[in-house]
Write an enzyme that holds these catalytic residues in place. Structure first.
Site, mmCIF file in Angstrom:
data_model
loop_
_atom_site.group_PDB
_atom_site.id
_atom_site.type_symbol
_atom_site.label_atom_id
_atom_site.label_comp_id
_atom_site.label_asym_id
_atom_site.label_seq_id
_atom_site.Cartn_x
_atom_site.Cartn_y
_atom_site.Cartn_z
ATOM 1 N N THR A 119 -3.820 -5.668 -4.699
ATOM 2 C CA THR A 119 -5.251 -5.722 -5.023
ATOM 3 C C THR A 119 -5.839 -7.118 -4.812
ATOM 4 O OG1 THR A 119 -5.004 -6.175 -7.392
ATOM 5 C CG2 THR A 119 -5.010 -3.852 -6.729
ATOM 6 N N CYS A 132 -3.440 -2.186 2.467
ATOM 7 C CA CYS A 132 -2.723 -3.111 1.583
ATOM 8 C C CYS A 132 -1.222 -3.165 1.872
ATOM 9 C CB CYS A 132 -3.003 -2.763 0.126
ATOM 10 S SG CYS A 132 -2.971 -0.992 -0.222
ATOM 11 N N SER A 153 -1.136 0.735 -8.630
ATOM 12 C CA SER A 153 -2.555 0.329 -8.569
ATOM 13 C C SER A 153 -3.147 0.552 -7.186
ATOM 14 C CB SER A 153 -2.714 -1.139 -8.978
ATOM 15 O OG SER A 153 -2.015 -1.971 -8.072
ATOM 16 N N HIS A 163 2.961 -4.571 -3.298
ATOM 17 C CA HIS A 163 3.589 -3.661 -2.331
ATOM 18 C C HIS A 163 4.749 -4.380 -1.631
ATOM 19 C CE1 HIS A 163 0.465 -0.906 -3.121
ATOM 20 N NE2 HIS A 163 -0.223 -0.962 -2.001
HETATM 21 P P1 NAP Z 1 -10.894 3.304 -7.522
HETATM 22 O O1 NAP Z 1 -10.206 2.556 -8.592
HETATM 23 O O2 NAP Z 1 -10.791 4.766 -7.524
HETATM 24 O O3 NAP Z 1 -12.449 2.887 -7.528
HETATM 25 C C1 NAP Z 1 -13.371 3.549 -6.718
HETATM 26 C C2 NAP Z 1 -14.760 2.917 -6.880
HETATM 27 O O4 NAP Z 1 -15.665 3.621 -6.006
HETATM 28 C C3 NAP Z 1 -15.347 3.050 -8.276
HETATM 29 O O5 NAP Z 1 -16.218 1.967 -8.501
HETATM 30 C C4 NAP Z 1 -16.147 4.349 -8.190
HETATM 31 O O6 NAP Z 1 -17.252 4.366 -9.073
HETATM 32 C C5 NAP Z 1 -16.680 4.260 -6.788
HETATM 33 N N1 NAP Z 1 -16.935 5.611 -6.242
HETATM 34 C C6 NAP Z 1 -16.076 6.654 -6.155
HETATM 35 N N2 NAP Z 1 -16.668 7.736 -5.592
HETATM 36 C C7 NAP Z 1 -17.936 7.353 -5.338
HETATM 37 C C8 NAP Z 1 -19.062 8.033 -4.784
HETATM 38 N N3 NAP Z 1 -18.995 9.298 -4.364
HETATM 39 N N4 NAP Z 1 -20.228 7.331 -4.675
HETATM 40 C C9 NAP Z 1 -20.313 6.062 -5.087
HETATM 41 N N5 NAP Z 1 -19.286 5.359 -5.615
HETATM 42 C C10 NAP Z 1 -18.107 6.005 -5.739
HETATM 43 O O7 NAP Z 1 -10.390 2.844 -6.079
HETATM 44 P P2 NAP Z 1 -9.826 1.420 -5.593
HETATM 45 O O8 NAP Z 1 -8.360 1.391 -5.727
HETATM 46 O O9 NAP Z 1 -10.630 0.330 -6.173
HETATM 47 O O10 NAP Z 1 -10.078 1.525 -4.010
HETATM 48 C C11 NAP Z 1 -11.353 1.331 -3.446
HETATM 49 C C12 NAP Z 1 -11.232 1.250 -1.929
HETATM 50 O O11 NAP Z 1 -10.420 0.130 -1.588
HETATM 51 C C13 NAP Z 1 -10.574 2.485 -1.280
HETATM 52 O O12 NAP Z 1 -11.155 2.707 -0.007
HETATM 53 C C14 NAP Z 1 -9.135 2.038 -1.122
HETATM 54 O O13 NAP Z 1 -8.462 2.710 -0.105
HETATM 55 C C15 NAP Z 1 -9.311 0.566 -0.782
HETATM 56 N N6 NAP Z 1 -8.172 -0.280 -1.103
HETATM 57 C C16 NAP Z 1 -7.568 -0.187 -2.316
HETATM 58 C C17 NAP Z 1 -6.484 -1.027 -2.582
HETATM 59 C C18 NAP Z 1 -5.745 -0.982 -3.902
HETATM 60 O O14 NAP Z 1 -4.679 -1.630 -3.988
HETATM 61 N N7 NAP Z 1 -6.219 -0.259 -4.902
HETATM 62 C C19 NAP Z 1 -6.046 -1.936 -1.625
HETATM 63 C C20 NAP Z 1 -6.705 -1.994 -0.401
HETATM 64 C C21 NAP Z 1 -7.764 -1.163 -0.152
HETATM 65 P P3 NAP Z 1 -17.214 5.124 -10.508
HETATM 66 O O15 NAP Z 1 -16.396 4.287 -11.431
HETATM 67 O O16 NAP Z 1 -18.661 5.150 -10.874
HETATM 68 O O17 NAP Z 1 -16.610 6.494 -10.272
#
Ligand code: NAP
Length: 345
Positions: A324, A149, A179, A242
């Site tokens: 996001t 991101c 976020s 960002h």
């Molecule tokens: P997050 O808010 O922590 O959400 C994580 C998600 O994955 C939740 O739905 C969680 O489910 C699930 N999860 C976690 N551990 C798991 C496991 N062991 N098995 C199955 N499901 C699991 O994270 P996020 O910010 O959305 O980020 C998700 C991905 O996108 C990451 O790889 C991150 O690097 C990438 N990303 C994020 C952003 C950003 O700005 N946030 C931008 C670009 C890329 P539960 O609710 O059931 O725990």
């Protein structure tokens, strides 16, 4: 228009929620499956998810029962927003089970046969998909990724400069929103009244992804763009958006007007989620600001400002994108629209 059935892995998370919001009224996609961890599986989405976006949970997903992150899911396409710790194995399992997987995770971004896509810059990199299927024994399924991101904020202006003048060296300092760490993310006592000078694993990603994105697709895969990036990444007390402070050396001499014009005229596409302007260059001395500019183009525009000649490098500028939306869910949705437009889904 045909509607594709979409499944979201990591649906309860920060990016997963954005997917649900962005796909609410999408003409090409309808959400038919949601999956997350064991903590959430078996519960209706509204119960499993701590909804954090403005407005209520979209009605279409509220009562969908969350499933485990394993195939089969009742859908044609899978969007993945899983942590990288589980994404690699899970995304491969879905691709092997014939699903196109459009991922936000870092797990496959730098694999040689996996496209790392920003459609306006390198849509032709989808040419890697055939090779990927061959290499990995996938029949119908495949994996494409979108960038980190923070990279999403400065790769577009770099692409504009690289195409016209050649980029030689880049120094970037990123100021990344809370976020970006997901939910619950950074502890409030670490980020309130503070600038946090460490984001685990971030600087290496920010130093290598732009060269692949700006690379050329040749007969042997992607020839990476030949420039170096030095990065420092900070977490700052901003909710979304960002910011990147960038200094750049160019291979060819360019005037300030030419630099600005190269960015301003870099074309957008004609896909459903394409913003009218891909890169919006502002002359206002105090912009871009996350609070004021992150939602530009429904969060899909990258805003650039403070473009000036530099005393050490050739030029400096500040770039901003919504982490996001353009940097995650919106970027992935645009990738899916691109794949459909090219007949790959
Ligand atoms: P997050 O808010 O922590 O959400 C994580 C998600 O994955 C939740 O739905 C969680 O489910 C699930 N999860 C976690 N551990 C798991 C496991 N062991 N098995 C199955 N499901 C699991 O994270 P996020 O910010 O959305 O980020 C998700 C991905 O996108 C990451 O790889 C991150 O690097 C990438 N990303 C994020 C952003 C950003 O700005 N946030 C931008 C670009 C890329 P539960 O609710 O059931 O725990």
């Amino acid at each position: 228009m045909k509607k594709y059935r979409v499944g979201i892995l990591g649906a309860t998370g920060t990016v997963g929620q954005r997917f649900c919001r962005l796909l609410e009224d999408h003409p090409q996609f309808e959400i038919t499956a949601l999956a997350a961890s064991d903590r959430s599986a078996g519960k209706p989405y509204e119960e499993a998810c701590a909804w954090k976006l403005p407005g209520r949970i979209p009605a279409a997903v509220r009562y969908i029962v969350v499933q485990p992150i394993e195939p089969p899911l009742d859908c044609d396409i899978v969007f993945s927003s899983l942590p990288s710790s589980v994404a690699r194995e899970t995304e491969e399992a879905f691709a092997r089970a014939s699903y196109p997987v459009i991922s936000n995770s870092s797990s496959y971004r730098m694999d040689e046969d996996v496209p790392l896509l920003i459609p306006e810059i390198n849509g032709d990199h989808v040419g890697l998909i055939e090779k990927q299927k061959e290499n990995r024994g996938f029949t119908k399924g495949f994996i494409v990724t979108n960038p980190n991101c923070a990279v999403m904020s400065f790769a577009p202006p770099l692409a504009a400069l690289h195409g016209r003048f050649g980029v030689e060296e880049v120094a970037v300092t990123t100021l990344q929103a809370i976020s970006g760490a997901g939910y619950p993310g950074v502890a409030s006592l670490d980020i309130t009244d503070n600038v946090f000078p460490y984001i685990a694993g971030e600087e290496p990603k920010v130093e290598i992804e732009a060269q692949k994105i700006l690379g050329r697709l040749g007969s042997n895969g992607i020839e990476k763009a030949d420039f170096t990036v030095s990065a420092q990444c900070f977490r700052v007390n901003v909710v979304d958006g960002h910011t990147a402070s960038v200094r750049v050396n160019l291979r060819e001499t360019a005037t300030l007007e030419e630099v600005v014009e190269a960015m301003r005229t870099f074309p957008s596409l004609d896909l459903h989620s394409s913003p009218a302007r891909f890169i919006d260059v502002t002359n206002e001395p105090s912009r871009p600001q996350p609070k004021l500019d992150r939602d530009s183009g429904q969060g899909m525009t990258v805003t650039v400002g403070r473009v000036f000649p530099d005393t050490v490098f050739d030029y400096k500028f500040v770039a901003l994108s919504h982490n996001t939306v353009r940097g995650a869910a919106g970027g992935a949705v645009l990738n899916a629209e691109l794949l459909i437009s090219k007949g790959l889904i």
